[in-house]
Structure formats: structure tokens, C-alpha cells
Design an enzyme around this catalytic site. Structure first.
Site, PDB file in Angstrom:
ATOM      1  N   ASP A 101       0.831  -1.207   0.000  1.00 43.44           N
ATOM      2  CA  ASP A 101       0.000   0.000   0.000  1.00 43.44           C
ATOM      3  C   ASP A 101       0.869   1.262   0.000  1.00 43.44           C
ATOM      4  OD1 ASP A 101      -2.237  -1.590   0.114  1.00 43.44           O
ATOM      5  OD2 ASP A 101      -2.403  -1.464   2.304  1.00 43.44           O
TER       6      ASP A 101
HETATM    7  N1  URA Z   1      -1.369  -6.010   3.720  1.00 41.46           N
HETATM    8  C1  URA Z   1      -1.865  -4.756   3.759  1.00 41.46           C
HETATM    9  O1  URA Z   1      -2.910  -4.501   4.348  1.00 41.46           O
HETATM   10  N2  URA Z   1      -1.159  -3.782   3.145  1.00 41.46           N
HETATM   11  C2  URA Z   1       0.007  -4.011   2.508  1.00 41.46           C
HETATM   12  O2  URA Z   1       0.600  -3.066   1.978  1.00 41.46           O
HETATM   13  C3  URA Z   1       0.498  -5.309   2.474  1.00 41.46           C
HETATM   14  C4  URA Z   1      -0.210  -6.299   3.092  1.00 41.46           C
END
Ligand code: URA
Length: 241
Positions: A101
Site C-alpha cells: 500500500d
Molecule cells: N497487507 C496490507 O494490508 N497492506 C500491505 O501493503 C500489504 C499487506
């Protein structure tokens, strides 16, 4: 022998979908013959031309990047935000293996090796990914047990994973929890905590398979060694069979 669209995509020329479009629209020639169907397979000796230009296979590049916060995990962004590819200097057509993310930090692989990338992100691969999450409130052993067995996110029950409470910070009422997943759904870690009533404040991926952030600061990257690349291949090829 491999499918023509796969060979084009693996060369770094374009994505597999774009390669399919090019074939269907009659832009691709194999050994001088126009190909307009998707079933055609080619070998290493086939001469492939796209719009009159002979396809060259790009040397493969494998990069381990310590992704900082506020960077988008993609090759380009319609909102013009900084992308991981902007931060890694490469003349190859590299792209991230899977996603982190915008606000998640940590281990991210980038490569132009479409085959390895697909094997690593395939639901069959089960490559481990270890995260440390800072979550609101006091996350207890019982919560960890439930999470490790599986919780429901978007109508899907998550697979078994490892959950370890690292530390509870009483003053700020936050808990640091290590989670190792063997699958990778969108926003999976955040959604798993959410399912149990906890909000993720910070998320960092500390390990991808056996690869860690050792020796790197946020924003820095290094090339994988040949040994590491072979090890990744052997991990996913064992899982395939
Ligand atoms: N899980 C998440 O919620 N975000 C990420 O960036 C990676 C795994």
C-alpha cells in the site's frame, strides 16, 4: 517452446495483455510470417518482429527495494504521485512484484522477469511475507490465536498464518504484532486486524521469502545475487510441483 505473448512480455517490450493486443491486431511477425492468433508457441531461435522492429530480450534485473511511505507501488500513476519505479534507477522495464500500500513500508522486489514475478505472486506459490503492524489498542494472545487460524475478510476466510505479539505500549495503547502470511490478498493485513476490531496505524514488510531489509535504509535498494535469484526460483518451483 513458449507462448508468443509470454515471450514478448518477458522480453520487457510490454505487458502480456498488450502483447496479446499486438498479436490480434496483426503487428507481430515470427520468422517473417504475420501471426494473428494467441495459441502460437515459439522457441529461443524464432525471430520476432513487432512493427518491423526485431525483439531483443532484455537482460534480467532483480532489485530489492526498501519502500518508503507515501510512494505508489506501480509503474505509473494517473495522479502523478511518486512511484517505486521513479525511485529505482534502471534502464530496464522493471515493475514491482505484487503490491504494498501507499503507506506501507519495507521489502519490495522489482524485476523485469515476468516468469519469476508471476510464480511469486501466484496463489499457488505460498511464499512467506512477514509484516510488523502497529495496531491501536491491546491485541491479546486470544486475538492472535483467532487471527492465526483464519478470519473472514470480504467473504473469504484467510489461510493459517503466524501471529506473534512483539510488544504492548501501554502509554500509547498500541501493540506491535508480527504477522507472517503465506498468501497475498489486497490489503490483507489491515483487513485481518480490522476484522478483529483493530486499526493498523503503521505497517512494514520485514521479509519476503528469505529476503530482509538488512543493510538498507528507507529508499535504498540493492541487486539480488544470482544465488538469491536461484533460491527464489527453487522456492516457487518446488511449490509448483
Ligand atoms: N497487507 C496490507 O494490508 N497492506 C500491505 O501493503 C500489504 C499487506
Amino acid at each position: 517452446m513458449e507462448r508468443l505473448q509470454k515471450v514478448i512480455a518477458n522480453s520487457g517490450y510490454c505487458s502480456r495483455r498488450k502483447a496479446e493486443e499486438l498479436i490480434l491486431n496483426g503487428h507481430v511477425f515470427v520468422d517473417g510470417v504475420r501471426v494473428t492468433e494467441l495459441g502460437v508457441k515459439v522457441n529461443g531461435n524464432s525471430a520476432i518482429q513487432i512493427d518491423g522492429v526485431t525483439l531483443k530480450t532484455e537482460a534480467k534485473e532483480y532489485i530489492l527495494f526498501y519502500k518508503p511511505r507515501s510512494v505508489i507501488c506501480s509503474v505509473s500513476d494517473e495522479k502523478n504521485r511518486k512511484t517505486v519505479v521513479d525511485l529505482v534507477k534502471s534502464d530496464k522495464r522493471i515493475y514491482p512484484v505484487g503490491r504494498l500500500d501507499y503507506d506501507t513500508t519495507g521489502v519490495l522486489l522489482l524485476t523485469n522477469d515476468g516468469e519469476l514475478s508471476n510464480l511469486l505472486i501466484s496463489p499457488k506459490s505460498h511464499v512467506s511475507k512477514t509484516y510488523v503492524a502497529k495496531v491501536s489498542g491491546c491485541f491479546k494472545k486470544d486475538d492472535a490465536k483467532i487471527m492465526a487460524t483464519g478470519v473472514e475478510i470480504d467473504g473469504y476466510t484467510t489461510k493459517k498464518c503466524n501471529v506473534k505479539i512483539k510488544r504492548y505500549d501501554k502509554k500509547n495503547n498500541v501493540t506491535f504484532v508480527e504477522v507472517t502470511l503465506y498468501e497475498g490478498k489486497n490489503h490483507q493485513v489491515k483487513k485481518m486486524f480490522e476484522a478483529l476490531g483493530f486499526m493498523v496505524i503503521k505497517l512494514k514488510r520485514e521479509m519476503f521469502a528469505f529476503l530482509t531489509l538488512d543493510g538498507l535504509s528507507s529508499g535504498q535498494y540493492r541487486y539480488l545475487t544470482i544465488k538469491e535469484v536461484h533460491k527464489l526460483y527453487s522456492l516457487v518451483q518446488q511449490k509448483k510441483s
